[in-house]
Write a protein that holds these residues in place. Structure first.
Motif, short mmCIF file in Angstrom:
data_model
loop_
_atom_site.label_atom_id
_atom_site.label_comp_id
_atom_site.label_asym_id
_atom_site.label_seq_id
_atom_site.Cartn_x
_atom_site.Cartn_y
_atom_site.Cartn_z
N GLY A 112 -64.92 -62.08 -51.76
CA GLY A 112 -63.72 -62.85 -52.09
C GLY A 112 -62.55 -61.94 -52.44
N LEU A 113 -62.53 -60.73 -51.85
CA LEU A 113 -61.48 -59.76 -52.13
C LEU A 113 -60.70 -59.45 -50.85
N GLU A 114 -59.54 -58.84 -51.02
CA GLU A 114 -58.75 -58.36 -49.89
C GLU A 114 -59.20 -56.95 -49.52
N ALA A 115 -59.51 -56.73 -48.26
CA ALA A 115 -59.92 -55.40 -47.82
C ALA A 115 -58.70 -54.47 -47.77
N ASP A 116 -58.87 -53.28 -48.32
CA ASP A 116 -57.79 -52.29 -48.36
C ASP A 116 -58.32 -50.95 -47.88
N PRO A 117 -58.49 -50.77 -46.55
CA PRO A 117 -58.97 -49.49 -46.03
C PRO A 117 -57.87 -48.44 -46.10
N GLU A 118 -58.18 -47.27 -46.64
CA GLU A 118 -57.20 -46.21 -46.80
C GLU A 118 -57.67 -44.93 -46.10
N THR A 119 -56.77 -44.32 -45.36
CA THR A 119 -57.09 -43.09 -44.64
C THR A 119 -57.19 -41.91 -45.59
N ALA A 120 -58.24 -41.10 -45.40
CA ALA A 120 -58.46 -39.92 -46.24
C ALA A 120 -59.15 -38.85 -45.42
#
Length: 315
Positions: A112-120
């Motif tokens: 029930g969360l918003e996905a926040d993929p971050e480049t690293a």
């Protein structure tokens, strides 16, 4: 980063090669091309990702999440977006796509969360999980060494593959790499293995094996295409995709080696998060979403049936 060819132009080839490699590593594919097509209603020639918006929140699983994950309403995921087809940037140069990205988005839906993929950078992800990132998903092979630093929830099986220029003009033999130049991505298990081989060459008094490490897999691939390196070593689905992207300039050398589980990285000792992620992955496996994602990307040969916590697959 090296400019990539249009995904639209190479999509079919990329999928067929990646499927071939994954199948060689992990057994026969579970479905036909027709099945993959019918299960991937959102599929486009640009491979923008499988649509997971229909995945529903599971309240029982979501309530397992620790407060540090839920407080901002986001599931923040660290990933190295140079590792197609697992995680890479779309044609716009900024949107993360790939089968790991879709799995991450599906997990966020379950929570029930918003996905926040971050480049690293790949080697910065593990140290940052639990602080900067809630989890890490970036084709991490589960190893005993990594388990000393973080926890893992398994979500995919992959092997390792070697790639050389088409026709193997330098006559590379993976059983004797002394005197050759091997390209790998920094902090991968393939880099570790290449360095072991290099030390053995030195111990045996043979010609030096030069290990060329790069932060990005795209640079690893380019090193072989341009002749800076003789061969590269990478995860089998990644090698398959990279070969397809070079439009016939590279080919696989030998067979896929060392099939082992890959896993989702979780802060060491966070049993609450371990359980939540394991149950969420297993839910996606059981309801069929997981396999549909893998079929969309042509890597269903690496599918697992049971997700496990902290089960090492490689030394």
């Amino acid at each position: 980063m090296e400019a990539k060819k249009s995904l639209k132009a190479v999509a079919a080839c990329a999928l067929s090669v990646a499927m071939l490699f994954a199948g060689a590593a992990c057994g026969t594919s579970d479905g036909s091309d027709d099945a993959a097509s019918s299960d991937s209603g959102s599929k486009s020639s640009e491979l923008t990702g499988y649509d997971v918006s229909s995945v529903q929140k599971d309240d029982d699983i979501a309530k397992l999440l620790p407060d540090y994950v839920t407080k901002d309403g986001k599931l923040t995921i660290g990933m190295d977006t140079s590792y197609a087809p697992a995680e890479f940037l779309a044609e716009d140069g900024k949107t993360p796509v790939g089968f790991d990205v879709d799995i991450a988005k599906a997990l966020a839906q379950v929570f029930g969360l918003e996905a926040d993929p971050e480049t690293a950078n790949f080697d910065s992800i593990i140290p940052s999980v639990g602080s900067k990132y809630d989890i890490g998903i970036s084709s991490f092979t589960v190893t005993k060494e990594r388990l000393e630093a973080v926890d893992f929830v398994s979500h995919f099986d992959a092997g390792s593959a070697w790639a050389v220029k088409k026709g193997n003009p330098n006559k590379i033999d993976t059983s004797d790499l002394c005197g050759k130049k091997v390209a790998v991505q920094t902090a991968t298990m393939q880099e570790t293995e290449a360095n072991k081989i290099a030390k053995q060459c030195e111990a045996d008094g043979k010609d030096k094996l030069e290990v060329i490490s790069s932060k990005l897999q795209t640079d690893v691939t380019t090193n072989v295409v341009t002749g800076k390196a003789d061969v590269f070593y990478a995860d089998s689905p990644v090698a398959g995709y990279a070969i397809a992207q070079t439009d016939g300039q590279l080919e696989m050398l030998g067979k896929v080696e060392g099939v082992a589980p890959e896993g989702i990285v979780i802060k060491k000792g966070d049993s609450q998060m371990d359980e939540a992620v394991q149950k969420a992955v297993q839910k996606l496996i059981d309801d069929g979403t997981y396999l549909k994602i893998l079929k969309y990307w042509g890597v269903e040969g690496g599918a697992i049936e049971t997700s496990e916590i902290n089960t090492p697959g490689a030394e």
